[in-house]
Design a protein around this motif. Structure first.
Motif, short mmCIF file in Angstrom:
data_model
loop_
_atom_site.label_atom_id
_atom_site.label_comp_id
_atom_site.label_asym_id
_atom_site.label_seq_id
_atom_site.Cartn_x
_atom_site.Cartn_y
_atom_site.Cartn_z
N PRO A 248 -1.18 -7.17 6.33
CA PRO A 248 -1.09 -6.04 6.54
C PRO A 248 -2.58 -5.44 6.49
O PRO A 248 -2.71 -4.44 7.25
CB PRO A 248 -0.43 -5.55 6.08
CG PRO A 248 0.75 -6.80 5.90
CD PRO A 248 0.07 -7.41 5.21
N LEU A 256 -1.92 -1.62 14.31
CA LEU A 256 -0.72 -1.79 13.53
C LEU A 256 0.64 -2.52 15.06
O LEU A 256 0.90 -2.64 14.68
CB LEU A 256 -0.59 -1.62 11.75
CG LEU A 256 -0.06 -2.68 11.03
CD1 LEU A 256 -0.01 -3.72 11.10
CD2 LEU A 256 1.39 -1.97 10.14
N HIS A 273 4.57 -6.47 9.03
CA HIS A 273 3.64 -5.51 9.23
C HIS A 273 4.47 -4.36 8.75
O HIS A 273 4.17 -3.53 8.84
CB HIS A 273 3.21 -6.25 10.25
CG HIS A 273 2.17 -7.59 10.05
ND1 HIS A 273 3.12 -8.37 9.56
CD2 HIS A 273 0.81 -7.13 10.13
CE1 HIS A 273 1.56 -9.89 9.97
NE2 HIS A 273 0.92 -9.03 9.78
#
Length: 364
Positions: A248, A256, A273
Motif C-alpha cells: 500500500p 488509494l 489497503h
C-alpha cells in the motif's frame, strides 16, 4: 502569541535538524546495503540512485521517532536555559506552552499526509522497478483497471503480457485470461487464451486454452492449437505478484480509495489497503501524540535532576506506543480488528495517556 510563535519556530528548527541527521544516517546505511546487494555489473551511480529513491520511504516510516526526539531536544533546551521556567513565571502554564509545538506537529502531519505520502509512493515504486530490473534483467508489474487486471512477467527471453478478468484473493488463479508473448526484440510471437490459469512452481497451468502463433507469413487461425491443459513457463511467484500490487505504501493516498475499489472488483482482498488508508489518515494524530509523550517527561527544570531517566522513559514509551500501533495494524490486516479501529484506537489512546501524564505533573 509571540511566545507561541517562538516555541513553534524553535520546535520546527529542531525537527528539521533531527530529520536532517537521520536522512544522512539512513542514506549512508542504505548505500552500504545496496552495494552489498548488487555485484559489479551495477555501477556506483546506479546504486546511489537506488539509495536516494529508497531513503524517503525509510525516513517516512520513522517520522514518529523523529517527532519525539525533536520534542525531547526542544524542552531539554528550554529547561536548561530556564526559558520554560520564565514562561511559567509569567503566567503561562505548561499546557499552554505546548500550543506552538502541537500546531507545528499538526501542520507537519498534514503535509506528510498530503505531500510526503505521494512522493514516497512514487520513489518507492521507482525503486522497486529499478531493483527488479537490475536483479533479473526484466520487470514484473501488475495494473488493475475497470477492464480487469494486467500483469507482465519478463526475463532475458522476452516479455509476456497477461490480462485476466479477475483473480482469486490469493493471486494464484486467474480467470478468463490471455497471454501475449513478445520476443526480446519487441515483436509478439504467441497469443494464448484460456479459461483459467493457475500459478504453480515456475509455470502457469492453463485449462481449456487455445494458442495462436504470431509468426510473419503464417495464418494464426489455421495454425492455432487447442489444449485441455497447457503449461507456460513463468518467473513469477505468489509473493511477487502480491507485492506488485500489495504494497500500500507504493500507492499515493489520493489514489488509494479508487485502487481499493478496483481491487475488490478484480476479486482481490483489499483489507491490507483499507487498513493502510486509515493508518495514514490517523498519522497526524499519532505525531501529535508523540509530541505530548516527549513533553510529558521533559517539561521540568533541569536542576531537579533525573534528566537521563526522564529522556529514557519518554523514548521507551514512544517506542512502546509505536509498536502497539504496528501490532494493531497487523490485527487489522488479519481481520481481527476493523480497519478504522486498528488505525484510530492507538493514536487516541496515546493522546489520552500523554495528556494524563502532563496534567498529573502540571503544577497548576
Amino acid at each position: 502569541m509571540i511566545l507561541h510563535y517562538y516555541f513553534a519556530r524553535r520546535f520546527l528548527w529542531m525537527f528539521l535538524s533531527v530529520a536532517g541527521v537521520f536522512f544522512i544516517f539512513l542514506t549512508l546505511l542504505d548505500l552500504v546495503e545496496q552495494m552489498r546487494m548488487f555485484d559489479a555489473s551495477v555501477s556506483f551511480g546506479e546504486i546511489l540512485v537506488l539509495t536516494l529513491l529508497n531513503t524517503p520511504q525509510a525516513l517516512y516510516q520513522i517520522l514518529p521517532l523523529i517527532m519525539i526526539l525533536a520534542t525531547i531536544a526542544l524542552f531539554l533546551t528550554l529547561s536548561r536555559s530556564s526559558e520554560l521556567v520564565a514562561a511559567r513565571a509569567a503566567g503561562r502554564s505548561g499546557v499552554k506552552a505546548l500550543i506552538g509545538p502541537l500546531a507545528v506537529a499538526a501542520v507537519l502531519g498534514g503535509l506528510a499526509l498530503a505531500m510526503a505520502n505521494p512522493i514516497v509512493a512514487a520513489t518507492s515504486k521507482r525503486y522497486d522497478a529499478l531493483k527488479e530490473s537490475y536483479r533479473s534483467g526484466g520487470e514484473s508489474t501488475l495494473s488493475i483497471g475497470s477492464d480487469g487486471l494486467w500483469l507482465r512477467q519478463g526475463d532475458l527471453r522476452g516479455q509476456t503480457v497477461i490480462r485476466a478478468a479477475r483473480a482469486n484473493p490469493q493471486a494464484t488463479v486467474l480467470y478468463d485470461v490471455s497471454f501475449v508473448a513478445y520476443a526480446p526484440s519487441g515483436g509478439p510471437v504467441r497469443r494464448i487464451e484460456a479459461e483459467t490459469a493457475r500459478l504453480e512452481a515456475g509455470e502457469w497451468l492453463l485449462t481449456n486454452a487455445k494458442a495462436w502463433p504470431l509468426a510473419a507469413g503464417l495464418n494464426p487461425e489455421e495454425a492455432a492449437l487447442e489444449h485441455d491443459t497447457l503449461r507456460v513457463p513463468s518467473t513469477l511467484t505468489q509473493d511477487r505478484i502480491r507485492d506488485s500490487f500489495g504494497t500500500p505504501s507504493a500507492i499515493a493516498i489520493w489514489d488509494l480509495p479508487s485502487f481499493i475499489n478496483q481491487l475488490e472488483e478484480a476479486g482481490f482482498s483489499a483489507r491490507r489497503h483499507q487498513v493502510w488508508l486509515q493508518m495514514e489518515l490517523a498519522r497526524p494524530l499519532f505525531l501529535i501524540a508523540m509530541v505530548l509523550v516527549g513533553a510529558a517527561f521533559t517539561m521540568r527544570h533541569a536542576r531537579l535532576g533525573g534528566t537521563g531517566i526522564a529522556v529514557l522513559a519518554a523514548i521507551l514509551l514512544g517506542f512502546g506506543l509505536y509498536y502497539i500501533r504496528n501490532f494493531a495494524q497487523i490485527l487489522g490486516e488479519n481481520g481481527q480488528l476493523a480497519p478504522a479501529l486498528a488505525a484510530w484506537i492507538p493514536p487516541i489512546a496515546s493522546v489520552l495517556l500523554a495528556m494524563g501524564l502532563i496534567l498529573q505533573r502540571e503544577d497548576g
